[in-house]
Design an enzyme around this catalytic site. Structure first.
Site, short mmCIF file in Angstrom:
data_model
loop_
_atom_site.label_atom_id
_atom_site.label_comp_id
_atom_site.label_asym_id
_atom_site.label_seq_id
_atom_site.Cartn_x
_atom_site.Cartn_y
_atom_site.Cartn_z
N ASP A 180 2.60 -3.35 -1.03
CA ASP A 180 3.53 -4.07 -1.89
C ASP A 180 4.06 -5.34 -1.21
O ASP A 180 4.23 -5.38 0.01
CB ASP A 180 4.69 -3.11 -2.23
CG ASP A 180 5.47 -3.55 -3.45
OD1 ASP A 180 5.02 -4.49 -4.15
OD2 ASP A 180 6.53 -2.95 -3.71
N HIS A 181 4.31 -6.34 -2.00
CA HIS A 181 4.93 -7.59 -1.53
C HIS A 181 4.27 -8.15 -0.28
O HIS A 181 4.92 -8.39 0.74
CB HIS A 181 6.44 -7.40 -1.31
CG HIS A 181 7.21 -7.43 -2.60
ND1 HIS A 181 7.53 -8.61 -3.25
CD2 HIS A 181 7.67 -6.45 -3.39
CE1 HIS A 181 8.17 -8.32 -4.39
NE2 HIS A 181 8.26 -7.02 -4.50
N GLU A 294 -1.99 -7.17 -8.00
CA GLU A 294 -0.76 -7.46 -8.75
C GLU A 294 -0.18 -8.78 -8.24
O GLU A 294 -0.18 -9.03 -7.04
CB GLU A 294 0.27 -6.33 -8.58
CG GLU A 294 1.58 -6.62 -9.31
CD GLU A 294 2.41 -5.37 -9.55
OE1 GLU A 294 1.89 -4.41 -10.16
OE2 GLU A 294 3.58 -5.36 -9.12
N LYS A 336 19.33 -3.56 -6.61
CA LYS A 336 18.76 -2.35 -6.03
C LYS A 336 19.60 -1.12 -6.37
O LYS A 336 20.82 -1.12 -6.20
CB LYS A 336 18.67 -2.49 -4.50
CG LYS A 336 17.74 -3.60 -4.03
CD LYS A 336 16.30 -3.33 -4.43
CE LYS A 336 15.40 -4.47 -3.99
NZ LYS A 336 14.04 -4.30 -4.48
N HIS A 369 9.40 -4.46 -11.51
CA HIS A 369 9.83 -4.23 -10.13
C HIS A 369 11.32 -3.91 -10.08
O HIS A 369 12.04 -4.14 -11.05
CB HIS A 369 9.58 -5.48 -9.28
CG HIS A 369 8.18 -5.63 -8.81
ND1 HIS A 369 7.86 -5.96 -7.51
CD2 HIS A 369 7.01 -5.48 -9.46
CE1 HIS A 369 6.54 -6.02 -7.40
NE2 HIS A 369 6.00 -5.74 -8.57
ZN LIG Z 1 9.34 -6.39 -6.19
#
Ligand SMILES: [Zn+2]
Length: 516
Positions: A180-181, A294, A336, A369
């Site tokens: 991810d990222h 992605e 978050k 996300h």
């Molecule tokens: Zn994200």
């Protein structure tokens, strides 16, 4: 090979007896769901006083397969067996022999990513998936490079922990693995080598945050200064190709007039060039293995306008990039660990058009996300994407670990919370959060029984959410971990408490997406 048919064919009673004999000899307790059968062997995971162990009882003609594994060999009634530790080599060999454990690209249908910073959450994630029905493809191994750094985990450890968790829980319905990222080619190389199958490219640092407010003169200057060579393009060619065009997005016209094009290109042009270069690097290092790409711009300052999404999609396509999902920056605030902060009607309209663009230019999935705890959005997101959605959660499994710890070890939880409060002002810097330390209750004034309810407090929740890295990597002077080791042994000693917390929490995430 189909495991169910295979196990039906084999003599159930004899297999049962063989495993029981191995277990008896060693005094182990079997994880019942982990039992699997292949042509060559019976497989299971057991809890032992020395930790979890892999058990393999091989059919005699297939005894050689045990050579692929580390562990103690033995024999019972003429049948060879092995009791092995949960090492990287054993995880890799297990994925080879039980192919359903191997991550693979996701089908073009609803999927969900579960981050797992402690590496022990997969059995609880499986329980939630089973509780809502099996229509959502999971990504158990999912971590950003930032999180791997903060938790001192390697890409291989992230993959292997998901392998062991899936094996323990008997999850045979397939899974992806999301690096991810990713921000650099080096990130890609490391994660490709570890066996990830989904690569989330984050070109956020290349998104021009000033484009939305730049005066016309500055915008034109920035346009001229775009990396045209890397875009394999020229200002004149792009203008001729895109300026003044109207795109038909399922009956709704989205116009890319000259001003809109300039702004979109200035805002996202460098990001398009970066994603293209990263994608080509990925194709070069992955060696023909299929993967999901992605593209994610969710961690940027201003929302992705529909015309900008169209610009990104049409330019990436022109440059030969193929992707499975895209995460726009939606309107509103995706902080978050807490629910959506913003106008629900505005989000509804926003995801509606982004989902339509994804169908017209793909079809590809819309990726949501910071998707944990956004309970007010799920119905809307599921409806407009019509199943072409990836829900990505990360830190919320860590919070459920803390809830489990608060229940079974209040003192440990209290000291983690006190430590997190002390770290919050520093650690919040790279996250989208708005909790105020002064509003997070003092740890001393809370009764043990009320500690789990801190996970329901907006401020305490965010404080705990963003300080995970400091908590998990805190060391005593002698180098031993302050919290991480104890946290893991408590969660290992109470697997059902942790799994029950995860199941309860994730059912709420998954149910709105199940069955679409
Ligand atoms: Zn994200």
């Amino acid at each position: 090979m189909n495991a169910t048919t295979e196990s039906d064919r084999r003599d159930e009673t004899a297999r049962e007896a063989r495993l029981a004999q191995v277990l008896d000899r060693s005094g182990f307790v079997l994880h019942p769901a982990s039992r699997a059968a292949s042509d060559a062997a019976d497989w299971a995971m057991a809890r032992t006083p020395a930790g979890a162990r892999l058990l393999i009882v091989a059919a005699v003609p297939q005894a050689d397969l045990l050579d692929d594994f580390d562990g103690e060999r033995g024999e019972h009634g003429g049948e060879p067996f092995l009791v092995g530790p949960l090492t990287a080599r054993n995880a890799a060999a297990l994925r080879c022999h039980l192919r359903w454990l191997e991550p693979r690209p996701l089908p073009p249908a609803t999927s969900a990513g579960f981050g797992d910073r402690l590496g022990l959450a997969t059995p609880g994630h499986v329980r939630a998936l089973r509780a809502v029905g099996g229509t959502i493809t999971p990504v158990f191994a999912q971590q950003s490079i930032r999180e791997m750094t903060r938790t001192a985990r390697s890409p291989q450890a992230v993959i292997d922990d998901a392998t062991w968790g899936s094996f323990e829980a008997g999850w045979q319905a397939g899974q992806g693995a999301d690096a991810d990222h990713l921000k650099t080619p080096g990130d890609i190389t490391a994660c490709a080598a570890a066996g990830f199958t989904m690569f989330t490219l984050d070109p956020g640092e290349h998104v021009n945050r000033d484009a939305d407010s730049a005066p016309p003169g500055a915008l034109r200057e920035a346009w001229e200064a775009l990396p045209w060579d890397r875009l394999e393009d020229s200002p004149a060619a792009m203008r001729a190709r895109l300026a003044g065009r109207a795109f038909d997005i399922e009956g709704q016209a989205v116009h890319l007039d000259e001003g809109t094009l300039l702004k979109a290109a200035v805002k996202y042009g460098r990001a398009v060039a970066h994603v293209t270069a990263m994608y080509r690097h990925l194709c070069a290092v992955i060696g023909g293995r299929p993967f999901d790409l992605e593209v994610s711009v969710d961690e940027t300052d201003t929302p992705t306008a529909p015309a900008e999404h169209i610009f990104v999609a049409s330019e990436l396509r022109r440059l030969g990039v193929r992707w499975a999902s895209l995460a726009p920056r939606f309107v509103g605030r995706f902080e978050k660990g807490v629910d959506y902060i913003g106008d629900l009607a505005a989000f509804d309209a926003d995801i509606r058009v982004h989902a339509a663009i994804a169908r017209v230019f793909g079809p590809y999935k819309i990726s949501l996300h910071s998707g944990s705890d956004k309970f007010s959005l799920y119905e809307t997101a599921a409806r407009h994407t019509r199943g072409l959605i990836h829900l990505k959660t990360a830190g919320t499994s860590y919070l459920e670990a803390l809830r489990a710890i608060a229940r079974v070890s209040p003192d440990l939880f209290r000291s983690i919370y006190a430590f997190s409060r002390g770290r919050y002002e520093d650690d919040r810097a790279s996250y989208h959060v708005s909790a105020a330390l002064a509003s997070a209750p003092e740890p001393g004034g809370i009764a043990d029984a009320d500690l789990p309810s801190l996970l329901e407090d907006f401020h305490a929740r965010q404080v705990l959410h963003v300080t995970f890295g400091s908590v998990l990597t805190a060391r005593h002077a002698d180098g031993s971990p302050v919290f991480a080791g104890t946290m893991q042994s408590i969660l290992r000693a109470h697997p059902d408490v942790y799994a029950a917390c995860l199941e309860r929490h994730f059912v709420r995430h998954l149910r709105p997406f199940a069955g679409r």
